[in-house]
Scaffold this motif. Structure first.
Motif, PDB file in Angstrom:
ATOM      1  N   VAL A 177      -4.258 -12.083 -13.447  1.00  0.00           N
ATOM      2  CA  VAL A 177      -3.009 -11.325 -13.614  1.00  0.00           C
ATOM      3  C   VAL A 177      -2.604 -10.721 -12.271  1.00  0.00           C
ATOM      4  CG1 VAL A 177      -1.860  -9.408 -14.818  1.00  0.00           C
ATOM      5  CG2 VAL A 177      -3.502 -10.846 -16.039  1.00  0.00           C
ATOM      6  N   GLY A 178      -3.569 -10.207 -11.526  1.00  0.00           N
ATOM      7  CA  GLY A 178      -3.270  -9.639 -10.210  1.00  0.00           C
ATOM      8  C   GLY A 178      -4.547  -9.539  -9.400  1.00  0.00           C
ATOM      9  N   ASP A 179      -4.426  -9.415  -8.083  1.00  0.00           N
ATOM     10  CA  ASP A 179      -5.649  -9.392  -7.272  1.00  0.00           C
ATOM     11  C   ASP A 179      -5.803  -8.119  -6.436  1.00  0.00           C
ATOM     12  OD1 ASP A 179      -3.837  -9.758  -5.160  1.00  0.00           O
ATOM     13  OD2 ASP A 179      -5.266 -11.003  -4.057  1.00  0.00           O
ATOM     14  N   ASP A 180      -4.861  -7.153  -6.567  1.00  0.00           N
ATOM     15  CA  ASP A 180      -4.989  -5.998  -5.662  1.00  0.00           C
ATOM     16  C   ASP A 180      -4.544  -4.667  -6.254  1.00  0.00           C
ATOM     17  OD1 ASP A 180      -5.725  -4.996  -3.085  1.00  0.00           O
ATOM     18  OD2 ASP A 180      -3.616  -4.888  -2.517  1.00  0.00           O
ATOM     19  N   ILE A 181      -3.467  -4.691  -7.046  1.00  0.00           N
ATOM     20  CA  ILE A 181      -2.903  -3.409  -7.490  1.00  0.00           C
ATOM     21  C   ILE A 181      -2.560  -3.486  -8.976  1.00  0.00           C
ATOM     22  CG2 ILE A 181      -0.972  -1.773  -7.162  1.00  0.00           C
ATOM     23  CD1 ILE A 181      -0.829  -2.706  -4.253  1.00  0.00           C
ATOM     24  N   ALA A 182      -2.863  -2.400  -9.681  1.00  0.00           N
ATOM     25  CA  ALA A 182      -2.487  -2.318 -11.100  1.00  0.00           C
ATOM     26  C   ALA A 182      -1.729  -1.016 -11.342  1.00  0.00           C
ATOM     27  CB  ALA A 182      -3.738  -2.348 -11.977  1.00  0.00           C
ATOM     28  N   TRP A 183      -0.645  -1.108 -12.101  1.00  0.00           N
ATOM     29  CA  TRP A 183       0.036   0.086 -12.600  1.00  0.00           C
ATOM     30  C   TRP A 183      -0.271   0.139 -14.094  1.00  0.00           C
ATOM     31  CZ3 TRP A 183       5.648  -0.115 -10.065  1.00  0.00           C
ATOM     32  CH2 TRP A 183       5.521   0.219  -8.700  1.00  0.00           C
ATOM     33  N   GLU A 186      -3.333   2.062  -9.276  1.00  0.00           N
ATOM     34  CA  GLU A 186      -4.722   1.866  -8.843  1.00  0.00           C
ATOM     35  C   GLU A 186      -4.915   0.623  -7.992  1.00  0.00           C
ATOM     36  OE1 GLU A 186      -6.926   4.196  -9.332  1.00  0.00           O
ATOM     37  OE2 GLU A 186      -5.652   5.400 -10.629  1.00  0.00           O
ATOM     38  N   HIS A 187      -5.949   0.702  -7.145  1.00  0.00           N
ATOM     39  CA  HIS A 187      -6.310  -0.411  -6.256  1.00  0.00           C
ATOM     40  C   HIS A 187      -7.203  -1.369  -7.051  1.00  0.00           C
ATOM     41  CE1 HIS A 187      -8.044  -1.610  -2.028  1.00  0.00           C
ATOM     42  NE2 HIS A 187      -7.071  -2.398  -2.394  1.00  0.00           N
ATOM     43  N   LYS A 194       0.827  -1.207   0.000  1.00  0.00           N
ATOM     44  CA  LYS A 194       0.000   0.000   0.000  1.00  0.00           C
ATOM     45  C   LYS A 194       0.864   1.261   0.000  1.00  0.00           C
ATOM     46  CE  LYS A 194      -3.599  -2.555   0.220  1.00  0.00           C
ATOM     47  NZ  LYS A 194      -4.443  -2.708  -0.962  1.00  0.00           N
ATOM     48  N   CYS A 195       1.954   1.221   0.805  1.00  0.00           N
ATOM     49  CA  CYS A 195       2.744   2.445   0.995  1.00  0.00           C
ATOM     50  C   CYS A 195       3.443   2.858  -0.296  1.00  0.00           C
ATOM     51  CB  CYS A 195       3.749   2.250   2.133  1.00  0.00           C
ATOM     52  SG  CYS A 195       2.944   1.848   3.702  1.00  0.00           S
ATOM     53  N   PHE A 196       4.118   1.885  -0.950  1.00  0.00           N
ATOM     54  CA  PHE A 196       4.813   2.212  -2.184  1.00  0.00           C
ATOM     55  C   PHE A 196       3.884   2.078  -3.395  1.00  0.00           C
ATOM     56  CE2 PHE A 196       8.737   0.875  -4.993  1.00  0.00           C
ATOM     57  CZ  PHE A 196       8.370   1.812  -5.936  1.00  0.00           C
ATOM     58  N   ALA A 197       3.384   0.852  -3.625  1.00  0.00           N
ATOM     59  CA  ALA A 197       2.710   0.584  -4.916  1.00  0.00           C
ATOM     60  C   ALA A 197       1.425   1.381  -5.075  1.00  0.00           C
ATOM     61  CB  ALA A 197       2.441  -0.897  -5.083  1.00  0.00           C
ATOM     62  N   LEU A 198       0.868   1.896  -3.969  1.00  0.00           N
ATOM     63  CA  LEU A 198      -0.301   2.774  -4.124  1.00  0.00           C
ATOM     64  C   LEU A 198       0.001   4.222  -3.729  1.00  0.00           C
ATOM     65  CD1 LEU A 198      -3.277   0.420  -3.195  1.00  0.00           C
ATOM     66  CD2 LEU A 198      -2.651   1.317  -5.434  1.00  0.00           C
ATOM     67  N   ARG A 199       0.432   4.448  -2.471  1.00  0.00           N
ATOM     68  CA  ARG A 199       0.508   5.869  -2.066  1.00  0.00           C
ATOM     69  C   ARG A 199       1.646   6.605  -2.773  1.00  0.00           C
ATOM     70  NH1 ARG A 199      -0.429   3.552   3.187  1.00  0.00           N
ATOM     71  NH2 ARG A 199      -2.697   3.357   3.441  1.00  0.00           N
ATOM     72  N   MET A 227     -12.939   5.370  -6.483  1.00  0.00           N
ATOM     73  CA  MET A 227     -12.078   4.382  -7.171  1.00  0.00           C
ATOM     74  C   MET A 227     -11.449   3.402  -6.177  1.00  0.00           C
ATOM     75  SD  MET A 227     -12.062   7.381  -8.947  1.00  0.00           S
ATOM     76  CE  MET A 227     -12.198   8.012 -10.610  1.00  0.00           C
ATOM     77  N   ALA A 228     -12.081   3.222  -4.994  1.00  0.00           N
ATOM     78  CA  ALA A 228     -11.530   2.365  -3.929  1.00  0.00           C
ATOM     79  C   ALA A 228     -10.140   2.831  -3.500  1.00  0.00           C
ATOM     80  CB  ALA A 228     -11.511   0.894  -4.364  1.00  0.00           C
ATOM     81  N   MET A 229      -9.857   4.114  -3.715  1.00  0.00           N
ATOM     82  CA  MET A 229      -8.519   4.658  -3.450  1.00  0.00           C
ATOM     83  C   MET A 229      -8.502   5.616  -2.264  1.00  0.00           C
ATOM     84  SD  MET A 229      -5.804   3.759  -5.200  1.00  0.00           S
ATOM     85  CE  MET A 229      -4.678   5.105  -5.615  1.00  0.00           C
ATOM     86  N   LEU A 230      -9.629   5.807  -1.581  1.00  0.00           N
ATOM     87  CA  LEU A 230      -9.636   6.789  -0.492  1.00  0.00           C
ATOM     88  C   LEU A 230      -8.467   6.586   0.493  1.00  0.00           C
ATOM     89  CD1 LEU A 230     -11.169   9.206   0.814  1.00  0.00           C
ATOM     90  CD2 LEU A 230     -12.261   7.522   2.289  1.00  0.00           C
ATOM     91  N   PRO A 231      -8.202   5.345   0.933  1.00  0.00           N
ATOM     92  CA  PRO A 231      -7.096   5.196   1.889  1.00  0.00           C
ATOM     93  C   PRO A 231      -5.715   5.226   1.233  1.00  0.00           C
ATOM     94  CG  PRO A 231      -8.604   3.282   1.922  1.00  0.00           C
ATOM     95  CD  PRO A 231      -8.914   4.071   0.704  1.00  0.00           C
TER      96      PRO A 231
END
Ligand code: OXD
Ligand code: MN
Length: 586
Positions: A271-277, A224-225, A205-210, A439-443
């Motif tokens: 392909v993935g279950d949580d984060i997409a770049w 994105e989440h 969460k800290c790197f791949a999202l925030r 976009m499920a990105m609030l946090p």
């Protein structure tokens, strides 16, 4: 060159935290088993039944430390405005001095692990390097499962200077001295006082999202989440979709779905279950990579009927956290599909007395993605996979139809921006209350979300072939409190409808909330869902939408003048269609 900067930062960090020794991880299987041995010896890990779950372990965390703590998560930008009304803010100097004190000597008597890791497939222009320093062997071992540790990262560092340093210490695990800090301007992460995944596995969460959300805006891409899946049709051709859902709302189940229409030739690949770049390619299409190399999935509710693929994936080489354990050393949780045996140990390690959950509602499994039996053949393609549709979904027991297609990219961005979601156990706080979670990105969005909406709008303009956008909701309940839609593998029927829409092969009725499925256009053959239920699931409830539009308005107004005009206009259009008015100060 860059390795020197890593060494320099590690030296500084160990001078501050004063560990008893420093271990550099190179990512080998031997290192992983050494970490496991250390933890088996001191009780941090418990070995599960070696025959049934080879090389798999149970970890019980501090009972105070079981979920992400959004109230203790901060964005430390020079101005408060940059972090926006959607984040907790702390000034970088206050953070460095105040929280810096907590790091002084925080690793005394412990080993400091230095973990260079790559987020994304080897050789991908989208992949990025992080270096996590941690005094938790559990965190170190989990990073081995969730990211590409060692050589892939060091190789990339030879050709690029860019890396994101992340300092993590368990500290004393007290929530009073717990801080998850992000310095996006200098691409730095500091986390202390928690060993929980989302707070402590800093690549996620800290790197791949925030941090990545910040970098993405600067560099013209998106973090994105979102899960990423490939839907194979009867001709064998695959269409990729990315879907944003809040935490603990079924992303893993959707990404690993065993299609109920498999005999007809519709099959899902993960392909993935949580984060997409996501990046725009030369042809003007959006392409996605999964930056992670593992799954950190929610255990409760996972069973051979809800997610058989996950059940196979976690049969070996898995770390379970805060699940219950049977007397013969198997993991157990509510919804696993077998009754709790006598002598079951609950997530805290005591004999379960039958009251309250035996597994923590946010208990997790951590497992390498390559073990997933339906992992997509292109999941590590350095170019990423082309995305044809974006789905926004969340738990909503009322109002939101089963599926709605956006009328345009702008309308889709508005749909995502106004998305409400019932809260779950993945974060501390009350469960089941509706909050706006764009976009499920609030946090996870590290900057003002008004700017984030503007970034989405700009990305849409920059694409020659933007994906179509859909809102989905599997979680509608009837008056009896039961789900109206069966969900899980049956959700492929909605993916099939989406595919047919992309191909212009099925009809929809255009309404002011978007295009809704025409009667009979969703394939429900073989299902016990009645036509009346389908009507409810695809109906437009004006009264409910009036309230929804008001709640959206209250949320959007927090962003003041910064809210992009396109979002304002879409909201005003919705309100006009409902014959009510909206007001923004300008
Ligand atoms: C997660 C979360 O762990 O979103 O993926 O909390
Ligand atoms: Mn998540």
């Amino acid at each position: 060159m860059s390795l020197e900067s890593v060494e320099h930062w590690v030296d500084e960090t160990s001078a501050l935290t004063r560990p008893k020794n420093v271990v550099w991880c190179t990512g080998t299987p031997e290192e992983y088993s050494n970490l496991v041995d250390v933890m088996l010896r001191d009780g941090t890990l418990i070995r599960l039944n070696e025959q049934l779950y080879p090389n798999s372990y149970l970890h019980r965390s501090d009972p105070n430390d079981v979920a992400r703590t959004e109230n203790l998560t901060f964005i430390c930008t020079h101005t408060k405005e940059a972090a926006g009304p959607n984040n907790n803010w702390m000034s970088p100097s206050e953070a460095k001095t105040g929280v810096g004190k907590l790091f002084e000597g925080s690793m005394k008597g412990r080993t400091m692990y230095v973990i260079p890791y790559l987020m994304g497939p080897v050789g991908s222009p989208s992949s990025k390097v992080g270096v996590e320093v941690t005094d938790s062997p559990y965190v170190a071992a989990s990073m081995f499962l969730m990211t590409r540790v060692g050589k892939p990262a060091l190789d990339q560092l030879k050709s690029s200077d860019e890396f994101v340093p992340g300092l993590h210490s368990l500290g004393d695990l007290s929530p009073d001295r717990r801080f998850i800090l992000h310095f996006p301007e200098e691409r730095l992460i500091w986390s202390i006082g928690s060993g929980y995944g989302g707070n402590a596995l800093l690549g996620k969460k800290c790197f791949a999202l925030r941090i990545a959300s910040w970098m993405a805006r600067e560099q013209g891409w998106m973090a994105e989440h979102m899960l990423i899946l490939g839907l194979q049709d009867p001709s064998g051709s695959k269409t990729y979709m990315a879907a944003a859902f809040p935490s603990a709302s079924g992303k893993t189940n959707l990404a690993m779905m065993v299609s109920a229409l498999e005999t007809e030739g519709y099959k899902v690949w993960t392909v993935g279950d949580d984060i997409a770049w996501l990046r725009i390619d030369e042809e003007g299409r959006l392409r996605a990579i999964n930056p992670e190399a593992g799954f950190f999935g929610v255990a409760p509710g996972t069973s051979v009927s809800t997610n058989p693929v996950a059940m196979h994936t976690i049969e070996k080489n898995t770390i379970f956290t805060n699940v219950a354990m049977t007397p013969d050393g198997r993991p157990w949780w509510e919804g696993i599909g077998t009754p709790p045996p006598a002598g079951l140990l609950d997530w805290r390690g005591g004999v379960w007395n039958g009251t309250g959950p035996a597994a923590h509602p946010n208990s997790r499994f951590t497992v390498p993605a390559r073990q997933c039996p339906i992992i997509d053949s292109d999941w590590e393609d350095p170019r990423g996979v082309p995305i044809s549709a974006i789905l926004f979904g969340s738990r909503r027991s009322t109002l939101i139809p089963l599926v709605t297609e956006a009328l345009s990219w702008e309308h889709g961005v508005f749909m995502g921006a106004g998305m409400g979601a019932e809260t779950t156990a993945a974060a501390t706080g009350k469960v089941g209350v509706v909050r706006r979670d764009p976009m499920a990105m609030l946090p996870f969005c590290a900057y003002d979300m008004a700017d984030y909406f503007a970034h989405w709008l700009a990305m849409g303009k920059a694409m020659k072939h933007p994906p179509a956008i859909f809102r989905v909701n599997w979680f509608r309940k009837g008056e009896n409190g039961k789900f109206l839609w069966p969900g899980f593998g049956e959700n492929v029927r909605i993916l099939k409808w989406i595919l047919e829409r992309l191909r212009g092969k099925t009809g929809a009725r255009e309404t002011f909330i978007g295009s809704l499925p025409e009667d009979g256009s969703i394939d429900i053959h073989g299902l016990s869902v009645t036509r009346d239920q389908m009507k409810t699931l695809t109906a437009l409830d004006r009264e409910g939408w009036r309230r929804e539009a008001e709640e959206m308005g209250a949320f959007f107004r927090k962003f003041g003048d910064k809210l992009p005009p396109a979002i304002r206009d879409e909201h005003a259009r919705l309100a006009r269609s409902l014959n009510s008015s909206t007001q923004y100060q300008s």
